[in-house]
Design a protein around this motif. Structure first.
Motif, PDB file in Angstrom:
ATOM      1  N   GLU A  80       0.834  -1.215   0.000  1.00 48.44           N
ATOM      2  CA  GLU A  80       0.000   0.000   0.000  1.00 48.44           C
ATOM      3  C   GLU A  80       0.865   1.261   0.000  1.00 48.44           C
ATOM      4  OE1 GLU A  80      -2.742   0.092   3.239  1.00 48.44           O
ATOM      5  OE2 GLU A  80      -3.710   1.931   2.537  1.00 48.44           O
ATOM      6  N   ARG A 101      -8.282   2.661  -1.439  1.00 48.15           N
ATOM      7  CA  ARG A 101      -9.007   2.811  -0.179  1.00 48.15           C
ATOM      8  C   ARG A 101     -10.176   3.777  -0.356  1.00 48.15           C
ATOM      9  NH1 ARG A 101      -7.729  -0.963   3.767  1.00 48.15           N
ATOM     10  NH2 ARG A 101      -5.483  -1.097   4.073  1.00 48.15           N
ATOM     11  N   LYS A 103     -13.623   5.888   1.607  1.00 50.18           N
ATOM     12  CA  LYS A 103     -13.722   6.784   2.765  1.00 50.18           C
ATOM     13  C   LYS A 103     -13.647   6.037   4.087  1.00 50.18           C
ATOM     14  CE  LYS A 103     -16.322  10.638   0.791  1.00 50.18           C
ATOM     15  NZ  LYS A 103     -17.211  11.747   1.132  1.00 50.18           N
ATOM     16  N   ASP A 105     -11.896   3.497   4.617  1.00 49.22           N
ATOM     17  CA  ASP A 105     -10.617   2.789   4.611  1.00 49.22           C
ATOM     18  C   ASP A 105     -10.774   1.317   4.208  1.00 49.22           C
ATOM     19  OD1 ASP A 105      -7.934   3.499   4.767  1.00 49.22           O
ATOM     20  OD2 ASP A 105      -7.675   2.614   6.761  1.00 49.22           O
ATOM     21  N   GLU A 106     -11.846   1.006   3.478  1.00 49.53           N
ATOM     22  CA  GLU A 106     -12.020  -0.347   2.943  1.00 49.53           C
ATOM     23  C   GLU A 106     -11.335  -0.428   1.583  1.00 49.53           C
ATOM     24  OE1 GLU A 106     -16.503  -1.582   3.950  1.00 49.53           O
ATOM     25  OE2 GLU A 106     -16.272   0.472   3.251  1.00 49.53           O
ATOM     26  N   TRP A 107     -10.931  -1.647   1.199  1.00 51.02           N
ATOM     27  CA  TRP A 107     -10.348  -1.832  -0.137  1.00 51.02           C
ATOM     28  C   TRP A 107     -11.438  -1.966  -1.187  1.00 51.02           C
ATOM     29  CZ3 TRP A 107      -5.752  -0.406  -1.051  1.00 51.02           C
ATOM     30  CH2 TRP A 107      -4.667  -0.704  -0.227  1.00 51.02           C
ATOM     31  N   TYR A 125      -4.442   6.249  -1.240  1.00 48.81           N
ATOM     32  CA  TYR A 125      -3.750   4.997  -0.918  1.00 48.81           C
ATOM     33  C   TYR A 125      -4.228   3.909  -1.858  1.00 48.81           C
ATOM     34  CZ  TYR A 125      -1.862   6.837   3.491  1.00 48.81           C
ATOM     35  OH  TYR A 125      -1.174   7.544   4.427  1.00 48.81           O
ATOM     36  N   ARG A 153       2.579   3.503   2.944  1.00 50.07           N
ATOM     37  CA  ARG A 153       1.703   4.055   3.962  1.00 50.07           C
ATOM     38  C   ARG A 153       2.327   3.952   5.356  1.00 50.07           C
ATOM     39  NH1 ARG A 153      -4.781   2.954   4.724  1.00 50.07           N
ATOM     40  NH2 ARG A 153      -5.086   4.424   6.417  1.00 50.07           N
ATOM     41  N   ASP A 158       0.448   9.872   6.285  1.00 52.52           N
ATOM     42  CA  ASP A 158      -0.829  10.412   6.773  1.00 52.52           C
ATOM     43  C   ASP A 158      -0.773  11.937   6.922  1.00 52.52           C
ATOM     44  OD1 ASP A 158      -2.197   8.038   6.795  1.00 52.52           O
ATOM     45  OD2 ASP A 158      -1.822   7.612   8.918  1.00 52.52           O
ATOM     46  N   ARG A 163      -1.518  14.095   0.572  1.00 51.81           N
ATOM     47  CA  ARG A 163      -2.561  13.289   1.207  1.00 51.81           C
ATOM     48  C   ARG A 163      -3.636  14.207   1.796  1.00 51.81           C
ATOM     49  NH1 ARG A 163      -5.473   8.831   1.176  1.00 51.81           N
ATOM     50  NH2 ARG A 163      -6.417   8.396   3.193  1.00 51.81           N
TER      51      ARG A 163
END
Ligand code: KMT
Ligand code: NI
Length: 172
Positions: A80, A101, A103, A105-107, A125, A153, A158, A163
């Protein structure tokens, strides 16, 4: 092109990992991803590149027999990361998967095949893998001279300004 939630099940990354829950083009739009179907249309690819000031490009043929260090590279593509420029890819042959990713943070898995052009925004990401055929031929478009570094990542990405800009655009 086909987009769906990654099933998060263990197993070969090159398998489809299709959860059965699909996403629409407007779902991808919300994430800042643009997609065009341009079979055998290098003229349109050239136009998109020049509109975005992407001056450089290379061609990559990802397969065990054509890419030196195939296993290592495929592993790195799947780690990632983000970039500080848009990532623009035009698929010339074979197929592959970009995971991005959302919102929550799921793939989200995006399947690309010959003729697909995808633009991923700076700061998102993501990761990439070939499919079970182990073959992806793609045009990679770069803004400047291959100044295009994947940033893995971590805490530092972050707080990366690219980002933060991406999240501001995505979330308002
Ligand atoms: C990436 O960013 O992981 C890649 O460029 C993969 C190869 S292009 C299909
Ligand atoms: Ni990348």
């Amino acid at each position: 092109m086909k987009a769906y939630y990654f099933d998060n099940l263990p197993g070969d990354q090159r398998l489809p990992h299709d959860s059965g829950r699909s996403l629409s083009p407007s779902d991808l739009d919300i994430l800042g991803i643009k997609h065009y179907e341009l079979p055998d249309d290098l003229e349109s690819v050239d136009r998109i590149a020049s509109e975005r000031n992407y001056k450089n490009r290379d061609q990559i043929e990802i397969s065990p027999s054509t890419l030196p260090g195939y296993e290592e590279k495929v592993k790195n593509f799947f780690h990632e990361h983000l970039h500080e420029d848009e990532e623009i890819r035009y698929i010339l042959g074979g197929g592959g998967y970009f995971d991005v990713r959302n919102k929550g943070d799921e793939w989200v898995r995006i399947r690309l095949e010959k003729g697909d052009l995808m633009i991923m925004p700076a700061g998102i990401y993501h990761r990439f893998t070939t499919d079970e055929q182990n073959y992806t031929k793609a045009l990679r478009l770069f803004k400047e001279d291959p100044k295009w570094t994947p940033l893995k990542r971590g805490e530092d990405t972050d707080i990366n300004p690219f980002r933060k800009d991406y999240l501001k655009t995505r979330d308002g």
